[in-house]
Design a protein around this motif. Structure first.
Motif, PDB file in Angstrom:
ATOM      1  N   HIS A  62      41.895  44.072  27.992  1.00 51.20           N
ATOM      2  CA  HIS A  62      42.439  44.780  29.152  1.00 51.20           C
ATOM      3  C   HIS A  62      42.634  43.825  30.331  1.00 51.20           C
ATOM      4  O   HIS A  62      43.703  43.772  30.943  1.00 51.20           O
ATOM      5  N   LEU A  63      41.593  43.038  30.638  1.00 51.99           N
ATOM      6  CA  LEU A  63      41.680  42.117  31.779  1.00 51.99           C
ATOM      7  C   LEU A  63      42.762  41.075  31.544  1.00 51.99           C
ATOM      8  O   LEU A  63      43.523  40.727  32.450  1.00 51.99           O
ATOM      9  N   GLY A  64      42.829  40.553  30.312  1.00 51.16           N
ATOM     10  CA  GLY A  64      43.810  39.520  30.028  1.00 51.16           C
ATOM     11  C   GLY A  64      45.232  40.045  30.088  1.00 51.16           C
ATOM     12  O   GLY A  64      46.139  39.360  30.539  1.00 51.16           O
ATOM     13  N   ARG A  65      45.454  41.304  29.670  1.00 53.36           N
ATOM     14  CA  ARG A  65      46.799  41.849  29.639  1.00 53.36           C
ATOM     15  C   ARG A  65      47.353  42.034  31.043  1.00 53.36           C
ATOM     16  O   ARG A  65      48.510  41.719  31.312  1.00 53.36           O
ATOM     17  N   SER A  66      46.506  42.525  31.973  1.00 55.17           N
ATOM     18  CA  SER A  66      47.031  42.770  33.308  1.00 55.17           C
ATOM     19  C   SER A  66      47.288  41.467  34.060  1.00 55.17           C
ATOM     20  O   SER A  66      47.956  41.451  35.072  1.00 55.17           O
TER      21      SER A  66
ATOM     22  N   ARG B 101      41.817  33.920  41.750  1.00 55.93           N
ATOM     23  CA  ARG B 101      42.905  33.781  42.715  1.00 55.93           C
ATOM     24  C   ARG B 101      42.555  34.451  44.033  1.00 55.93           C
ATOM     25  O   ARG B 101      42.960  34.006  45.093  1.00 55.93           O
ATOM     26  N   ALA B 102      41.754  35.533  43.957  1.00 63.91           N
ATOM     27  CA  ALA B 102      41.400  36.235  45.189  1.00 63.91           C
ATOM     28  C   ALA B 102      40.299  35.496  45.946  1.00 63.91           C
ATOM     29  O   ALA B 102      40.318  35.447  47.182  1.00 63.91           O
ATOM     30  N   THR B 103      39.333  34.918  45.235  1.00 61.07           N
ATOM     31  CA  THR B 103      38.157  34.386  45.909  1.00 61.07           C
ATOM     32  C   THR B 103      38.015  32.879  45.765  1.00 61.07           C
ATOM     33  O   THR B 103      37.135  32.297  46.371  1.00 61.07           O
ATOM     34  N   GLY B 104      38.840  32.237  44.956  1.00 53.70           N
ATOM     35  CA  GLY B 104      38.641  30.805  44.709  1.00 53.70           C
ATOM     36  C   GLY B 104      37.392  30.529  43.908  1.00 53.70           C
ATOM     37  O   GLY B 104      36.883  29.416  43.926  1.00 53.70           O
ATOM     38  N   GLY B 105      36.859  31.529  43.190  1.00 50.98           N
ATOM     39  CA  GLY B 105      35.682  31.320  42.362  1.00 50.98           C
ATOM     40  C   GLY B 105      34.381  31.329  43.133  1.00 50.98           C
ATOM     41  O   GLY B 105      33.361  30.918  42.615  1.00 50.98           O
ATOM     42  N   ASP B 106      34.413  31.797  44.386  1.00 50.98           N
ATOM     43  CA  ASP B 106      33.193  31.835  45.197  1.00 50.98           C
ATOM     44  C   ASP B 106      32.668  33.268  45.219  1.00 50.98           C
ATOM     45  O   ASP B 106      33.370  34.182  45.657  1.00 50.98           O
ATOM     46  N   SER B 107      31.411  33.467  44.750  1.00 52.25           N
ATOM     47  CA  SER B 107      30.918  34.835  44.641  1.00 52.25           C
ATOM     48  C   SER B 107      30.587  35.434  45.997  1.00 52.25           C
ATOM     49  O   SER B 107      30.479  36.644  46.131  1.00 52.25           O
ATOM     50  N   ASP B 108      30.419  34.601  47.047  1.00 50.93           N
ATOM     51  CA  ASP B 108      30.155  35.152  48.377  1.00 50.93           C
ATOM     52  C   ASP B 108      31.371  35.889  48.929  1.00 50.93           C
ATOM     53  O   ASP B 108      31.234  36.830  49.705  1.00 50.93           O
ATOM     54  N   LEU B 109      32.561  35.435  48.521  1.00 48.50           N
ATOM     55  CA  LEU B 109      33.788  36.051  49.035  1.00 48.50           C
ATOM     56  C   LEU B 109      34.150  37.304  48.257  1.00 48.50           C
ATOM     57  O   LEU B 109      35.091  38.001  48.611  1.00 48.50           O
ATOM     58  N   ALA B 110      33.414  37.605  47.175  1.00 48.95           N
ATOM     59  CA  ALA B 110      33.749  38.739  46.321  1.00 48.95           C
ATOM     60  C   ALA B 110      32.813  39.901  46.589  1.00 48.95           C
ATOM     61  O   ALA B 110      32.332  40.541  45.682  1.00 48.95           O
ATOM     62  N   HIS B 111      32.552  40.172  47.873  1.00 51.21           N
ATOM     63  CA  HIS B 111      31.604  41.247  48.168  1.00 51.21           C
ATOM     64  C   HIS B 111      32.271  42.592  48.286  1.00 51.21           C
ATOM     65  O   HIS B 111      31.616  43.605  48.458  1.00 51.21           O
ATOM     66  N   ARG B 112      33.595  42.629  48.213  1.00 53.12           N
ATOM     67  CA  ARG B 112      34.284  43.915  48.314  1.00 53.12           C
ATOM     68  C   ARG B 112      34.960  44.212  46.983  1.00 53.12           C
ATOM     69  O   ARG B 112      35.795  43.429  46.527  1.00 53.12           O
ATOM     70  N   LEU B 113      34.581  45.309  46.360  1.00 51.15           N
ATOM     71  CA  LEU B 113      35.153  45.647  45.058  1.00 51.15           C
ATOM     72  C   LEU B 113      36.346  46.566  45.244  1.00 51.15           C
ATOM     73  O   LEU B 113      36.329  47.472  46.072  1.00 51.15           O
ATOM     74  N   ARG B 114      37.392  46.307  44.481  1.00 48.73           N
ATOM     75  CA  ARG B 114      38.564  47.176  44.505  1.00 48.73           C
ATOM     76  C   ARG B 114      39.087  47.267  43.078  1.00 48.73           C
ATOM     77  O   ARG B 114      39.222  46.254  42.401  1.00 48.73           O
TER      78      ARG B 114
ATOM     79  N   GLY C  94      32.448  38.043  31.270  1.00 51.47           N
ATOM     80  CA  GLY C  94      32.241  37.316  32.527  1.00 51.47           C
ATOM     81  C   GLY C  94      33.353  36.329  32.790  1.00 51.47           C
ATOM     82  O   GLY C  94      33.869  36.248  33.917  1.00 51.47           O
ATOM     83  N   LEU C  95      33.763  35.587  31.774  1.00 55.89           N
ATOM     84  CA  LEU C  95      34.823  34.595  31.978  1.00 55.89           C
ATOM     85  C   LEU C  95      36.159  35.273  32.245  1.00 55.89           C
ATOM     86  O   LEU C  95      36.950  34.793  33.064  1.00 55.89           O
ATOM     87  N   ALA C  96      36.417  36.422  31.570  1.00 54.69           N
ATOM     88  CA  ALA C  96      37.671  37.140  31.838  1.00 54.69           C
ATOM     89  C   ALA C  96      37.699  37.625  33.285  1.00 54.69           C
ATOM     90  O   ALA C  96      38.717  37.493  33.983  1.00 54.69           O
ATOM     91  N   ILE C  97      36.569  38.178  33.755  1.00 54.26           N
ATOM     92  CA  ILE C  97      36.521  38.661  35.138  1.00 54.26           C
ATOM     93  C   ILE C  97      36.639  37.485  36.114  1.00 54.26           C
ATOM     94  O   ILE C  97      37.308  37.568  37.144  1.00 54.26           O
ATOM     95  N   TYR C  98      36.023  36.350  35.746  1.00 60.09           N
ATOM     96  CA  TYR C  98      36.104  35.158  36.610  1.00 60.09           C
ATOM     97  C   TYR C  98      37.556  34.711  36.759  1.00 60.09           C
ATOM     98  O   TYR C  98      38.026  34.449  37.877  1.00 60.09           O
ATOM     99  N   LEU C  99      38.285  34.645  35.626  1.00 62.64           N
ATOM    100  CA  LEU C  99      39.684  34.226  35.699  1.00 62.64           C
ATOM    101  C   LEU C  99      40.491  35.197  36.553  1.00 62.64           C
ATOM    102  O   LEU C  99      41.421  34.811  37.261  1.00 62.64           O
ATOM    103  N   HIS C 100      40.122  36.481  36.483  1.00 62.48           N
ATOM    104  CA  HIS C 100      40.826  37.489  37.255  1.00 62.48           C
ATOM    105  C   HIS C 100      40.557  37.350  38.751  1.00 62.48           C
ATOM    106  O   HIS C 100      41.455  37.470  39.571  1.00 62.48           O
ATOM    107  N   MET C 101      39.270  37.075  39.101  1.00 64.87           N
ATOM    108  CA  MET C 101      38.880  37.033  40.511  1.00 64.87           C
ATOM    109  C   MET C 101      39.198  35.703  41.166  1.00 64.87           C
ATOM    110  O   MET C 101      39.145  35.580  42.385  1.00 64.87           O
TER     111      MET C 101
END
Lengths: 99, 172
Positions: B157-161, A85-98, A76-83
């Motif tokens: 995987h997530l951290g590497r990309s 920059r795209a959403t600013g950490g707001d889950s409402d803005l993350a309704h489109r998965l790519r 969860g934290l890895a995905i949060y760090l990833h998302m």
């Protein structure tokens, strides 16, 4: 109300406190903290019932919940760090998965 | 130990959890989560589940919260961000609270109704626990190990990309 009843009610209370957090908060980090609280409710229930019956199965199930919580927090934290920059950490803005 | 102390510690854990999910600042929420987990550990010790208590302190209150601390460092904690967070929470808490309230009532009656007479909490033998986990529950333990490996590979995987893109941004 016997002690086990009270402890089970408290464990349900922990679960629902976490559920409220997941539903009411929009920040992904706060939702992850609420998920931790949600998982610690059943953990308390398992250990209480195990202690009540004097068996080790309660502690065994607690260890399973712990493994689940550890994997969930790491991913969860890895995905949060990833998302973030795209959403600013707001889950409402993350309704489109790519991918 | 006694049920009374376990109930007291679990009540503390519930209070800290309720405070934690309603804070605007992520740092305050994290500290209250830590308090909640420590109180739960105390409840486990009070119920003579010593192994569960030690694991709760080491893994939950130690490792999991440490991982959270690293991520909380990246969160914007300025006054404007806090005000935005408070505004979001103030506008969104009613429906979840109603939903949780409606679903908690039948559960409270269901759990609180039955009469269960209690002796003193019985101590769980750690040797027995090991025999259970690696004997009868061997498959479940293997599955948890597999799940942890899957989590580890996913995080890798997530951290590497994320790495090369961050370096590009640093160059700009």
């Amino acid at each position: 109300m016997t002690p086990l009843n009270i402890l089970l009610v408290l464990s349900a209370g922990l679960f629902f406190a976490g559920l409220f957090g997941v539903a009411a908060r929009r920040t992904i980090l706060m939702q992850l903290i609420s998920l931790e609280i949600m998982l610690s409710g059943p953990a308390l229930g398992f250990v209480a019932v195990g202690a009540y019956h004097g068996s080790v199965e309660g502690t065994g199930m607690f260890l399973m919940v712990l493994g689940l919580a550890a994997a969930e927090v790491a991913l969860g934290l890895a995905i949060y760090l990833h998302m973030r920059r795209a959403t600013g950490g707001d889950s409402d803005l993350a309704h489109r998965l790519r991918g | 130990m006694s049920w009374g102390f376990a109930i007291w510690a679990a009540t503390l854990a519930l209070a800290a959890a309720v405070l934690s999910v309603t804070r605007a600042s992520a740092v305050h929420a994290l500290l209250l989560l830590l308090a909640s987990l420590l109180a739960l550990g105390a409840a486990f010790f009070a119920m003579s589940a010593n192994f569960a208590g030690v694991i709760q302190l080491l893994i939950y209150a130690g490792a999991v919260v440490a991982v959270f601390v690293f991520v909380v460092m990246t969160v914007d904690a300025s006054e404007t961000a806090m005000a935005h967070e408070r505004k979001l929470l103030r506008s969104a808490w009613r429906w979840p609270a109603l939903f949780v309230g409606l679903s908690v009532i039948p559960i409270l009656f269901g759990i609180g109704g039955g009469a269960m007479d209690a002796g003193a909490p019985a101590a769980a033998d750690t040797r027995e626990l090991g025999l259970l986990l690696f004997g009868d529950w061997g498959v479940a333990t293997e599955l948890v190990a597999l799940m942890l490996i899957a989590g580890m590979i996913g995080v890798r995987h997530l951290g590497r990309s994320l790495g090369p893109r961050l370096r590009e941004r640093g160059r700009e």
